[in-house]
Design a protein around this motif. Structure first.
Motif, PDB file in Angstrom:
ATOM      1  N   GLY A 242     -11.432  11.512   2.122  1.00  0.00           N
ATOM      2  CA  GLY A 242     -12.191  10.677   3.039  1.00  0.00           C
ATOM      3  C   GLY A 242     -12.279   9.215   2.655  1.00  0.00           C
ATOM      4  N   TYR A 243     -11.320   8.757   1.808  1.00  0.00           N
ATOM      5  CA  TYR A 243     -11.315   7.362   1.352  1.00  0.00           C
ATOM      6  C   TYR A 243      -9.943   6.734   1.620  1.00  0.00           C
ATOM      7  CZ  TYR A 243     -15.605   8.754  -1.009  1.00  0.00           C
ATOM      8  OH  TYR A 243     -16.866   9.225  -1.279  1.00  0.00           O
ATOM      9  N   PRO A 244      -9.510   6.665   2.883  1.00  0.00           N
ATOM     10  CA  PRO A 244      -8.165   6.176   3.210  1.00  0.00           C
ATOM     11  C   PRO A 244      -7.908   4.730   2.820  1.00  0.00           C
ATOM     12  CG  PRO A 244      -9.504   6.333   5.193  1.00  0.00           C
ATOM     13  CD  PRO A 244     -10.273   7.005   4.099  1.00  0.00           C
ATOM     14  N   LYS A 245      -8.963   3.929   2.644  1.00  0.00           N
ATOM     15  CA  LYS A 245      -8.763   2.526   2.263  1.00  0.00           C
ATOM     16  C   LYS A 245      -8.237   2.387   0.836  1.00  0.00           C
ATOM     17  CE  LYS A 245     -11.957   0.423   5.534  1.00  0.00           C
ATOM     18  NZ  LYS A 245     -13.118  -0.480   5.736  1.00  0.00           N
ATOM     19  N   LEU A 246      -8.255   3.478   0.070  1.00  0.00           N
ATOM     20  CA  LEU A 246      -7.757   3.453  -1.306  1.00  0.00           C
ATOM     21  C   LEU A 246      -6.297   3.914  -1.394  1.00  0.00           C
ATOM     22  CD1 LEU A 246     -10.893   4.940  -3.126  1.00  0.00           C
ATOM     23  CD2 LEU A 246     -10.259   2.526  -2.869  1.00  0.00           C
ATOM     24  N   LEU A 247      -5.660   4.107  -0.250  1.00  0.00           N
ATOM     25  CA  LEU A 247      -4.259   4.527  -0.211  1.00  0.00           C
ATOM     26  C   LEU A 247      -3.380   3.447  -0.844  1.00  0.00           C
ATOM     27  CD1 LEU A 247      -2.177   6.605   0.897  1.00  0.00           C
ATOM     28  CD2 LEU A 247      -2.109   5.233   2.984  1.00  0.00           C
ATOM     29  N   ALA A 248      -2.613   3.813  -1.854  1.00  0.00           N
ATOM     30  CA  ALA A 248      -1.749   2.839  -2.548  1.00  0.00           C
ATOM     31  C   ALA A 248      -0.712   3.583  -3.372  1.00  0.00           C
ATOM     32  CB  ALA A 248      -2.576   1.940  -3.446  1.00  0.00           C
ATOM     33  N   GLU A 249       0.558   3.253  -3.146  1.00  0.00           N
ATOM     34  CA  GLU A 249       1.630   3.864  -3.926  1.00  0.00           C
ATOM     35  C   GLU A 249       2.467   2.775  -4.584  1.00  0.00           C
ATOM     36  OE1 GLU A 249       2.717   8.097  -2.074  1.00  0.00           O
ATOM     37  OE2 GLU A 249       3.233   6.432  -0.750  1.00  0.00           O
ATOM     38  N   ASN A 250       2.898   3.034  -5.792  1.00  0.00           N
ATOM     39  CA  ASN A 250       3.688   2.080  -6.565  1.00  0.00           C
ATOM     40  C   ASN A 250       5.172   2.377  -6.369  1.00  0.00           C
ATOM     41  OD1 ASN A 250       4.390   0.117  -8.470  1.00  0.00           O
ATOM     42  ND2 ASN A 250       4.335   1.581 -10.151  1.00  0.00           N
ATOM     43  N   PHE A 251       5.912   1.431  -5.777  1.00  0.00           N
ATOM     44  CA  PHE A 251       7.346   1.671  -5.608  1.00  0.00           C
ATOM     45  C   PHE A 251       8.104   1.263  -6.858  1.00  0.00           C
ATOM     46  CE2 PHE A 251       7.513  -2.861  -4.373  1.00  0.00           C
ATOM     47  CZ  PHE A 251       8.688  -3.265  -4.964  1.00  0.00           C
ATOM     48  N   LEU A 252       9.275   1.854  -7.023  1.00  0.00           N
ATOM     49  CA  LEU A 252      10.161   1.563  -8.147  1.00  0.00           C
ATOM     50  C   LEU A 252      11.564   1.312  -7.601  1.00  0.00           C
ATOM     51  CD1 LEU A 252       8.945   4.555 -10.319  1.00  0.00           C
ATOM     52  CD2 LEU A 252       8.456   2.162 -10.813  1.00  0.00           C
ATOM     53  N   GLY A 253      12.220   0.275  -8.087  1.00  0.00           N
ATOM     54  CA  GLY A 253      13.559  -0.031  -7.608  1.00  0.00           C
ATOM     55  C   GLY A 253      14.315  -0.900  -8.604  1.00  0.00           C
ATOM     56  N   ILE A 254      15.501  -1.287  -8.237  1.00  0.00           N
ATOM     57  CA  ILE A 254      16.313  -2.190  -9.064  1.00  0.00           C
ATOM     58  C   ILE A 254      16.547  -3.477  -8.281  1.00  0.00           C
ATOM     59  CG2 ILE A 254      18.549  -2.593 -10.161  1.00  0.00           C
ATOM     60  CD1 ILE A 254      16.927  -0.579 -11.687  1.00  0.00           C
TER      61      ILE A 254
END
Length: 323
Positions: A242-254
């Motif tokens: 119930g805390y969608p404002k905390l949605l955050a994913e760390n992307f990884l790339g080159i």
């Protein structure tokens, strides 16, 4: 005396020699991948996981070079300023691209224009994690516990400008919590204090926390993704909680400096895609909580641009600063 045909031919070959040398196919020497965090974090783990396969595919030694500091901008700036010849690459991620530049009065580089974003590896969520002494197993319980304390609760992250730092500040601001950020130079030194009980709460990339969560040394409260992570199925997502404002994913790339030749871009993109798709690597990435998908170079470049656009206002609103 007229020159013979043999001499003319020899002269022609000699004149072409420098061109032949110049036109040697990339790569002809070791390649360096700069990681913007200390050893032991998710970026470092993933870079070293891909290292053997990239060496095999590219036919040259690949060196992983950790350059932490200044919210991950030290390593990123070094790559941005490097020669665009393909021999200096960056294990790019959310921190130096979408977060840290917007915590500074004047960023040392432009996260879009200063780089050629070459290949997508995947993304991994963060996790709210606490020491077992904290009487909280859900986000509502964590909020209640923080509010019950006589003084601000210290929370740790992998460093100033890390995604954990910004998510922590978003959490603090959104729910009006008494919290103080304690930055570390990577997850490993933070875990020393967290496991020892000197630090009771952290927001950090899921990857390096799962072993401690499985052993009961730390308690996972929620992952910052839309759904539960396969590697920690018992921990709810922030959306589910119930805390969608905390949605955050760390992307990884080159990524690489701006202006890298197209043949280098194509070779690196193809090599990364093939290595990531190998069954053993794919399984290891999944075990680490990294969700991967295939992207062309153009798709990844747009992805980074979109990430920058989405994160910039959140970072500025958080009030977190690097200066």
């Amino acid at each position: 005396m007229k020159p013979t045909r043999a001499l003319i031919a020899a002269g022609a070959l000699l004149s072409l020699a420098p061109l032949t040398t110049f036109a040697q196919a990339w790569p002809t020497k070791p390649i360096r991948i700069v990681v913007t965090f200390a050893p032991g974090g998710s970026s470092d783990i993933v870079a070293r996981l891909l290292q053997p396969g990239l060496q095999e595919k590219l036919g040259q030694t690949v060196i992983v070079d950790n350059k932490p500091g200044a919210g991950s901008t030290i390593g990123a700036n070094e790559v941005a300023r490097a020669a665009p010849d393909g021999y200096t690459l960056l294990l790019s991620n959310t921190a130096p691209m979408s977060i840290s530049p917007f915590m500074m009065d004047k960023a040392p580089y432009d996260p879009v224009k200063s780089f050629t974003h070459i290949a997508y590896i995947g993304s991994v969520p963060n996790v709210f994690v606490v020491h077992p002494s904290v009487p909280a197993k859900t986000l509502p319980e964590l909020i209640k516990w923080i509010n019950s304390q006589d003084k601000p609760v210290n929370y740790g992250s992998g460093g100033v400008g890390s995604i954990g730092h910004i998510v922590g500040e978003m959490f603090k601001k959104e729910y009006k919590l008494k919290m103080e950020h304690v930055p570390y130079k990577g997850s490993s030194p933070m875990h020393t204090d967290l496991l020892g009980g000197q630090l009771q709460f952290a927001v950090d990339t899921l990857t390096q926390n799962v072993p401690y969560m499985k052993d009961g040394k730390l308690v996972g409260i929620a992952v910052t993704s839309r759904a539960r992570a396969p590697m920690s199925p018992a921990v709810p997502s922030v959306v589910e909680a119930g805390y969608p404002k905390l949605l955050a994913e760390n992307f990884l790339g080159i990524s690489a400096p701006a202006g890298v030749p197209k043949d280098v871009i194509d070779k690196v993109n193809a090599a990364v895609a093939e290595v990531v798709a190998r069954p053993d690597v794919a399984k290891r990435l999944a075990d680490l909580g990294v969700s991967s998908e295939k992207m062309s170079q153009a798709e990844f470049s747009k992805f980074v641009t979109d990430q920058v656009t989405e994160w910039a206002p959140e970072v500025k609103a958080s009030g977190a600063r690097l200066n």
